[in-house]
Design a protein around this motif. Structure first.
Motif, PDB file in Angstrom:
ATOM      1  N   MET A   1       0.794  -1.060  -0.006  1.00 16.78           N
ATOM      2  CA  MET A   1       0.219   0.062   0.169  1.00 16.78           C
ATOM      3  C   MET A   1       0.690   1.266   0.357  1.00 16.78           C
ATOM      4  SD  MET A   1      -3.511   1.213   2.305  1.00 16.78           S
ATOM      5  CE  MET A   1      -3.166  -0.722   3.804  1.00 16.78           C
ATOM      6  N   ASN A   2       2.067   1.363   1.067  1.00 20.22           N
ATOM      7  CA  ASN A   2       2.653   2.551   0.863  1.00 20.22           C
ATOM      8  C   ASN A   2       3.482   3.508  -0.702  1.00 20.22           C
ATOM      9  OD1 ASN A   2       2.471   2.472   2.857  1.00 20.22           O
ATOM     10  ND2 ASN A   2       4.719   1.952   3.712  1.00 20.22           N
ATOM     11  N   LYS A   3       3.660   2.281  -1.119  1.00 21.90           N
ATOM     12  CA  LYS A   3       4.006   1.893  -3.172  1.00 21.90           C
ATOM     13  C   LYS A   3       3.275   2.794  -3.619  1.00 21.90           C
ATOM     14  CE  LYS A   3       7.510  -1.210  -3.895  1.00 21.90           C
ATOM     15  NZ  LYS A   3       7.666  -2.525  -4.529  1.00 21.90           N
ATOM     16  N   ILE A   4       1.618   2.374  -3.558  1.00 23.04           N
ATOM     17  CA  ILE A   4       0.983   3.401  -4.194  1.00 23.04           C
ATOM     18  C   ILE A   4       0.660   4.456  -3.521  1.00 23.04           C
ATOM     19  CG2 ILE A   4      -1.779   3.009  -4.622  1.00 23.04           C
ATOM     20  CD1 ILE A   4      -1.890   0.301  -4.787  1.00 23.04           C
ATOM     21  N   PHE A   5       1.074   5.265  -1.991  1.00 17.92           N
ATOM     22  CA  PHE A   5       0.095   5.808  -1.238  1.00 17.92           C
ATOM     23  C   PHE A   5       1.488   6.932  -2.187  1.00 17.92           C
ATOM     24  CE2 PHE A   5       2.142   8.631   1.347  1.00 17.92           C
ATOM     25  CZ  PHE A   5       0.300   9.311   2.131  1.00 17.92           C
ATOM     26  N   MET A   6       2.548   6.275  -1.876  1.00 11.84           N
ATOM     27  CA  MET A   6       4.102   7.112  -2.932  1.00 11.84           C
ATOM     28  C   MET A   6       4.056   7.723  -4.370  1.00 11.84           C
ATOM     29  SD  MET A   6       5.423   8.278   0.270  1.00 11.84           S
ATOM     30  CE  MET A   6       6.259   9.644  -0.187  1.00 11.84           C
ATOM     31  N   LYS A   7       3.492   6.845  -4.955  1.00 11.37           N
ATOM     32  CA  LYS A   7       2.720   7.009  -6.531  1.00 11.37           C
ATOM     33  C   LYS A   7       2.227   8.081  -6.581  1.00 11.37           C
ATOM     34  CE  LYS A   7       2.233   5.217 -10.901  1.00 11.37           C
ATOM     35  NZ  LYS A   7       3.081   6.064 -11.936  1.00 11.37           N
ATOM     36  N   SER A   8       0.913   8.051  -5.984  1.00 11.45           N
ATOM     37  CA  SER A   8       0.145   9.180  -5.892  1.00 11.45           C
ATOM     38  C   SER A   8       0.110  10.205  -5.241  1.00 11.45           C
ATOM     39  CB  SER A   8      -1.547   8.698  -5.055  1.00 11.45           C
ATOM     40  OG  SER A   8      -2.461   9.440  -4.563  1.00 11.45           O
ATOM     41  N   ILE A   9       1.457  10.509  -3.898  1.00 14.06           N
ATOM     42  CA  ILE A   9       1.605  11.728  -3.802  1.00 14.06           C
ATOM     43  C   ILE A   9       2.435  12.171  -4.492  1.00 14.06           C
ATOM     44  CG2 ILE A   9       2.983  12.984  -2.303  1.00 14.06           C
ATOM     45  CD1 ILE A   9       1.827  11.394  -0.298  1.00 14.06           C
ATOM     46  N   ASN A  10       4.087  11.617  -5.272  1.00 16.93           N
ATOM     47  CA  ASN A  10       4.772  11.931  -6.138  1.00 16.93           C
ATOM     48  C   ASN A  10       4.306  12.399  -6.880  1.00 16.93           C
ATOM     49  OD1 ASN A  10       6.428  12.181  -4.153  1.00 16.93           O
ATOM     50  ND2 ASN A  10       7.145  10.117  -4.189  1.00 16.93           N
ATOM     51  N   ASP A  11       3.447  11.339  -7.676  1.00 19.34           N
ATOM     52  CA  ASP A  11       2.998  12.111  -9.375  1.00 19.34           C
ATOM     53  C   ASP A  11       1.725  12.751  -9.589  1.00 19.34           C
ATOM     54  OD1 ASP A  11       4.683  10.409 -10.518  1.00 19.34           O
ATOM     55  OD2 ASP A  11       3.402   8.227 -10.392  1.00 19.34           O
ATOM     56  N   LYS A  12       1.079  13.502  -7.879  1.00 19.86           N
ATOM     57  CA  LYS A  12       0.025  14.171  -8.596  1.00 19.86           C
ATOM     58  C   LYS A  12      -1.448  13.236  -8.849  1.00 19.86           C
ATOM     59  CE  LYS A  12       3.047  17.981  -7.488  1.00 19.86           C
ATOM     60  NZ  LYS A  12       3.876  18.850  -9.204  1.00 19.86           N
ATOM     61  N   LEU A  13      -1.395  12.548  -8.298  1.00 16.04           N
ATOM     62  CA  LEU A  13      -2.933  11.670  -9.104  1.00 16.04           C
ATOM     63  C   LEU A  13      -3.693  11.533  -7.803  1.00 16.04           C
ATOM     64  CD1 LEU A  13      -0.854   8.923 -10.853  1.00 16.04           C
ATOM     65  CD2 LEU A  13      -2.095  10.659 -12.111  1.00 16.04           C
ATOM     66  N   ILE A  14      -5.247  11.613  -8.390  1.00 15.56           N
ATOM     67  CA  ILE A  14      -6.251  11.883  -7.602  1.00 15.56           C
ATOM     68  C   ILE A  14      -6.485   9.953  -7.006  1.00 15.56           C
ATOM     69  CG2 ILE A  14      -8.073  11.556  -7.482  1.00 15.56           C
ATOM     70  CD1 ILE A  14      -8.177  14.317  -8.867  1.00 15.56           C
ATOM     71  N   VAL A  15      -6.954   9.579  -6.227  1.00 19.23           N
ATOM     72  CA  VAL A  15      -7.361   7.686  -6.184  1.00 19.23           C
ATOM     73  C   VAL A  15      -8.951   7.812  -5.833  1.00 19.23           C
ATOM     74  CG1 VAL A  15      -5.200   7.604  -5.123  1.00 19.23           C
ATOM     75  CG2 VAL A  15      -6.601   7.924  -3.823  1.00 19.23           C
ATOM     76  N   ASN A  16      -9.236   6.983  -5.772  1.00 22.01           N
ATOM     77  CA  ASN A  16     -10.450   6.188  -5.932  1.00 22.01           C
ATOM     78  C   ASN A  16     -10.190   4.915  -4.529  1.00 22.01           C
ATOM     79  OD1 ASN A  16     -11.956   6.860  -7.342  1.00 22.01           O
ATOM     80  ND2 ASN A  16     -11.723   5.791  -9.088  1.00 22.01           N
ATOM     81  N   LEU A  17     -10.392   6.025  -3.947  1.00 26.64           N
ATOM     82  CA  LEU A  17     -10.282   4.975  -1.831  1.00 26.64           C
ATOM     83  C   LEU A  17     -11.506   4.665  -1.568  1.00 26.64           C
ATOM     84  CD1 LEU A  17      -8.998   4.631   0.958  1.00 26.64           C
ATOM     85  CD2 LEU A  17      -9.437   6.632   1.709  1.00 26.64           C
ATOM     86  N   THR A  18     -11.830   3.179  -1.008  1.00 27.49           N
ATOM     87  CA  THR A  18     -12.668   2.683   0.086  1.00 27.49           C
ATOM     88  C   THR A  18     -12.507   1.763   1.050  1.00 27.49           C
ATOM     89  OG1 THR A  18     -13.247   1.759  -2.380  1.00 27.49           O
ATOM     90  CG2 THR A  18     -14.093   0.269  -0.817  1.00 27.49           C
ATOM     91  N   PHE A  19     -13.178   2.205   1.802  1.00 23.90           N
ATOM     92  CA  PHE A  19     -12.480   2.141   3.327  1.00 23.90           C
ATOM     93  C   PHE A  19     -14.034   1.818   3.990  1.00 23.90           C
ATOM     94  CE2 PHE A  19     -13.782   7.068   2.612  1.00 23.90           C
ATOM     95  CZ  PHE A  19     -14.221   7.468   3.515  1.00 23.90           C
ATOM     96  N   LYS A  20     -13.388   1.703   5.048  1.00 24.01           N
ATOM     97  CA  LYS A  20     -14.357   1.490   6.847  1.00 24.01           C
ATOM     98  C   LYS A  20     -14.216   2.710   7.210  1.00 24.01           C
ATOM     99  CE  LYS A  20     -15.176  -3.324   7.964  1.00 24.01           C
ATOM    100  NZ  LYS A  20     -15.118  -4.441   8.651  1.00 24.01           N
ATOM    101  N   THR A  21     -15.494   2.870   7.812  1.00 21.30           N
ATOM    102  CA  THR A  21     -15.584   4.290   8.175  1.00 21.30           C
ATOM    103  C   THR A  21     -15.603   4.087   9.815  1.00 21.30           C
ATOM    104  OG1 THR A  21     -17.627   3.832   8.347  1.00 21.30           O
ATOM    105  CG2 THR A  21     -17.204   5.557   6.822  1.00 21.30           C
ATOM    106  N   VAL A  22     -15.783   4.005  10.851  1.00 19.51           N
ATOM    107  CA  VAL A  22     -15.694   4.202  12.054  1.00 19.51           C
ATOM    108  C   VAL A  22     -17.186   3.777  12.701  1.00 19.51           C
ATOM    109  CG1 VAL A  22     -15.555   5.052  14.660  1.00 19.51           C
ATOM    110  CG2 VAL A  22     -13.986   5.977  12.561  1.00 19.51           C
TER     111      VAL A  22
END
Length: 101
Positions: A1-22
């Motif tokens: 997940m960290n590779k995806i995270f850093m690629k998104s930040i460094n390439d300034k790319l928007i992501v589609n995020l699926t997550f579980k809320t509180v």
């Protein structure tokens, strides 16, 4: 997940995020990733992924997720300009190639 995270930040790319809320709901949102580290809002100092949700049910807002809450991050081919989203002075934990100026 960290590779995806850093690629998104460094390439300034928007992501589609699926997550579980509180509350346990599973949601998908279009987001900008901008940091990884503890957040002052939480006393436990756990590592959290910091996102800016671009279009929530009512408005754009930040979310700070524990790794176990993240179900999927998909990088889009849509770029963002960090300056367009500056609303606070960042306390960087992630080593980015850019910064808000």
């Amino acid at each position: 997940m960290n590779k995806i995270f850093m690629k998104s930040i460094n390439d300034k790319l928007i992501v589609n995020l699926t997550f579980k809320t509180v509350k346990g709901n599973v949601v998908t949102r279009r987001c900008i990733l901008y940091n990884l580290g503890p957040h002052k809002r939480f006393k436990d100092k756990s590592q959290r992924y910091h996102f800016l949700v671009l279009k929530g049910p009512l408005y754009s807002h930040p979310v700070f997720l524990l790794p176990k809450q993240i179900l999927k991050i998909k990088i889009t081919d849509v770029h963002f300009n960090p300056v367009s989203y500056k609303a606070w002075k960042p306390n960087w934990f992630a080593n980015t190639l850019w910064s808000f100026k």
